[in-house]
Scaffold this motif. Structure first.
Motif, PDB file in Angstrom:
ATOM      1  N   UNK A 191      -6.392   0.347   1.726  1.00  0.00           N
ATOM      2  CA  UNK A 191      -7.299  -0.801   1.766  1.00  0.00           C
ATOM      3  C   UNK A 191      -7.589  -1.308   0.359  1.00  0.00           C
ATOM      4  N   UNK A 192      -7.578  -0.393  -0.613  1.00  0.00           N
ATOM      5  CA  UNK A 192      -7.802  -0.776  -2.013  1.00  0.00           C
ATOM      6  C   UNK A 192      -6.577  -1.480  -2.576  1.00  0.00           C
ATOM      7  N   UNK A 193      -5.394  -0.894  -2.347  1.00  0.00           N
ATOM      8  CA  UNK A 193      -4.153  -1.529  -2.805  1.00  0.00           C
ATOM      9  C   UNK A 193      -2.999  -0.994  -1.969  1.00  0.00           C
ATOM     10  N   UNK A 194      -2.571  -1.766  -0.971  1.00  0.00           N
ATOM     11  CA  UNK A 194      -1.550  -1.289  -0.049  1.00  0.00           C
ATOM     12  C   UNK A 194      -0.150  -1.294  -0.644  1.00  0.00           C
ATOM     13  N   UNK A 195       0.019  -1.845  -1.851  1.00  0.00           N
ATOM     14  CA  UNK A 195       1.325  -1.781  -2.495  1.00  0.00           C
ATOM     15  C   UNK A 195       1.531  -0.441  -3.192  1.00  0.00           C
ATOM     16  N   UNK A 196       0.477   0.109  -3.733  1.00  0.00           N
ATOM     17  CA  UNK A 196       0.555   1.416  -4.377  1.00  0.00           C
ATOM     18  C   UNK A 196       0.410   2.530  -3.349  1.00  0.00           C
ATOM     19  N   UNK A 197      -0.527   2.356  -2.414  1.00  0.00           N
ATOM     20  CA  UNK A 197      -0.784   3.350  -1.378  1.00  0.00           C
ATOM     21  C   UNK A 197      -0.425   2.738  -0.029  1.00  0.00           C
ATOM     22  N   UNK A 198       0.795   3.008   0.472  1.00  0.00           N
ATOM     23  CA  UNK A 198       1.256   2.360   1.703  1.00  0.00           C
ATOM     24  C   UNK A 198       0.346   2.644   2.888  1.00  0.00           C
ATOM     25  N   UNK A 199       0.200   1.637   3.720  1.00  0.00           N
ATOM     26  CA  UNK A 199      -0.575   1.792   4.950  1.00  0.00           C
ATOM     27  C   UNK A 199       0.073   2.827   5.860  1.00  0.00           C
ATOM     28  N   UNK A 200      -0.729   3.681   6.480  1.00  0.00           N
ATOM     29  CA  UNK A 200      -0.203   4.631   7.439  1.00  0.00           C
ATOM     30  C   UNK A 200      -0.034   3.930   8.779  1.00  0.00           C
ATOM     31  N   UNK A 201       1.177   3.953   9.276  1.00  0.00           N
ATOM     32  CA  UNK A 201       1.454   3.300  10.548  1.00  0.00           C
ATOM     33  C   UNK A 201       1.325   4.317  11.681  1.00  0.00           C
ATOM     34  N   UNK A 202       0.418   4.081  12.607  1.00  0.00           N
ATOM     35  CA  UNK A 202       0.231   5.032  13.702  1.00  0.00           C
ATOM     36  C   UNK A 202       1.363   4.972  14.714  1.00  0.00           C
ATOM     37  N   UNK A 240      -9.089  -4.706 -11.861  1.00  0.00           N
ATOM     38  CA  UNK A 240      -8.266  -4.637 -13.070  1.00  0.00           C
ATOM     39  C   UNK A 240      -6.954  -3.910 -12.796  1.00  0.00           C
ATOM     40  N   UNK A 241      -7.031  -2.872 -11.968  1.00  0.00           N
ATOM     41  CA  UNK A 241      -5.823  -2.134 -11.619  1.00  0.00           C
ATOM     42  C   UNK A 241      -4.873  -2.993 -10.791  1.00  0.00           C
ATOM     43  N   UNK A 250       1.436  -7.251 -12.419  1.00  0.00           N
ATOM     44  CA  UNK A 250       2.300  -7.562 -13.561  1.00  0.00           C
ATOM     45  C   UNK A 250       3.494  -6.612 -13.618  1.00  0.00           C
ATOM     46  N   UNK A 251       3.244  -5.316 -13.394  1.00  0.00           N
ATOM     47  CA  UNK A 251       4.318  -4.331 -13.458  1.00  0.00           C
ATOM     48  C   UNK A 251       5.293  -4.461 -12.290  1.00  0.00           C
ATOM     49  N   UNK A 252       4.764  -4.884 -11.137  1.00  0.00           N
ATOM     50  CA  UNK A 252       5.590  -4.969  -9.931  1.00  0.00           C
ATOM     51  C   UNK A 252       6.583  -6.117  -9.970  1.00  0.00           C
ATOM     52  N   UNK A 253       6.503  -6.954 -10.992  1.00  0.00           N
ATOM     53  CA  UNK A 253       7.434  -8.079 -11.096  1.00  0.00           C
ATOM     54  C   UNK A 253       8.844  -7.610 -11.423  1.00  0.00           C
ATOM     55  N   UNK A 254       8.988  -6.355 -11.877  1.00  0.00           N
ATOM     56  CA  UNK A 254      10.321  -5.822 -12.160  1.00  0.00           C
ATOM     57  C   UNK A 254      11.109  -5.692 -10.854  1.00  0.00           C
ATOM     58  N   UNK A 255      12.400  -5.925 -10.946  1.00  0.00           N
ATOM     59  CA  UNK A 255      13.257  -5.886  -9.757  1.00  0.00           C
ATOM     60  C   UNK A 255      13.527  -4.440  -9.368  1.00  0.00           C
ATOM     61  N   UNK A 256      13.304  -4.114  -8.084  1.00  0.00           N
ATOM     62  CA  UNK A 256      13.600  -2.776  -7.597  1.00  0.00           C
ATOM     63  C   UNK A 256      15.100  -2.623  -7.443  1.00  0.00           C
TER      64      UNK A 256
END
Length: 310
Positions: free
Chosen positions: A79-90, A166-167, A173-179
């Motif tokens: 809920x704080x940041x679902x890109x860093x901490x993926x949502x748990x899918x039930x 802030x996080x 900004x960091x996530x703009x890098x290509x995976x």
């Protein structure tokens, strides 16, 4: 049965002596075997006081196949940041079927129960003896209620909220890098040792080497402890589960402790199931590890699941 040890404990003289008896039997077998004449004969060896538990995934109705605290904290962090901490899918699917114990084992039906992943069976004290799983497994409503109460509660001071914002900005900004293979996405599926704990599962790390557009078509697993596939499924949208299995290229097992490789066989069987269901031929999976791992896999292939050759 041809099992000499079991024959000893199921003879009429031994059963009537009441010195010892079977309290419970866990039937870790494919559901198809339960309908055979041989298995019904096997069941007839036990007296009416023995409880029979049939744990199988297709009978499970658990929404979150994990301990209470794991999805709770996962959903809160998401809920704080679902890109860093993926949502748990039930797990929202209903049990595919339930066994009709009255038809299968009429004499033992009253003592037959369905089981599922991570159930507990209490042997003592006798007054609580039996299967118990309700207290440790939350519902979707429980998780949502506790998560929302924490996020709006007094613990989130203005200073903490500012740090969260802030996080989020820094991460954006960091996530703009290509995976890519040079910049993979890393998901820790388990970091505990020996056995699953209340908060963490055993060793497994998933590396996604594909680009964002490619989804999950290039994956690598570093170790695969028990429950690793479930962990991976909980952390990804169900619509990508087939792609994760099919796109897995390699599994690397560091050493032969069970908490590092007991999830490998369910993973291989799930890939076989996927190939049959989708009628596609999957690329052979590269498995790297100690030389003793090959003997273990060969035994499984020869005696349990002949589909796992590739």
């Amino acid at each position: 049965t041809t099992n000499v040890l079991l024959q000893k404990y199921t003879t009429p003289d031994y059963l009537t002596s009441k010195r010892y008896r079977f309290v419970a039997v866990m039937h870790l077998v494919a559901p198809e075997l339960l309908e055979t004449v041989e298995y019904q004969k096997f069941m007839s060896l036990f007296d009416s006081g023995t409880e029979h538990v049939f744990p199988h995934e297709e009978f499970s109705d658990k929404q979150y196949p994990a301990y209470h605290h794991t999805p709770y904290f996962g959903q809160t962090l998401g809920k704080i940041n679902d890109q860093v901490f993926p949502t748990f899918y039930p797990n929202l699917r209903k049990p595919e079927r339930r066994l009709n114990f009255n038809d299968l084992f009429p004499d033992q039906a009253a003592k037959c129960v369905h089981g599922s992943l991570m159930d507990l069976y209490y042997l003592s004290p006798e007054k609580v003896r039996g299967l118990n799983s309700e207290e440790r497994f939350p519902s979707i409503q429980d998780i949502d209620r506790e998560r929302d109460s924490l996020l709006v509660g007094p613990r989130l001071t203005p200073e903490i909220l500012d740090q969260i914002e802030a996080f989020k900005l820094y991460f954006k900004e960091q996530a703009s890098q290509v995976r890519s293979a040079d910049n993979p996405e890393i998901t820790f599926l388990g970091t505990t040792s020996m056995k699953p704990s209340r908060y963490r599962n055993v060793s497994a790390i998933y590396l996604n080497l594909a680009t964002k557009e490619e989804g999950y078509s290039k994956g690598v697993l570093l170790d695969c402890g028990e429950g690793s596939l479930k962990q991976l499924y909980m952390m990804t949208n169900p619509e990508f589960h087939d792609q994760i299995l099919a796109g897995l290229k390699m599994v690397y097992i560091t050493h032969m402790h069970g908490d590092h490789h007991f999830g490998l066989l369910p993973l291989l069987s799930s890939r076989c199931d996927l190939a049959i269901e989708t009628k596609q031929e999957l690329e052979p999976l590269l498995i790297a590890g100690p030389i003793w791992l090959q003997d273990w896999l060969n035994i499984y292939h020869q005696h349990i699941d002949k589909r796992t050759q590739n």
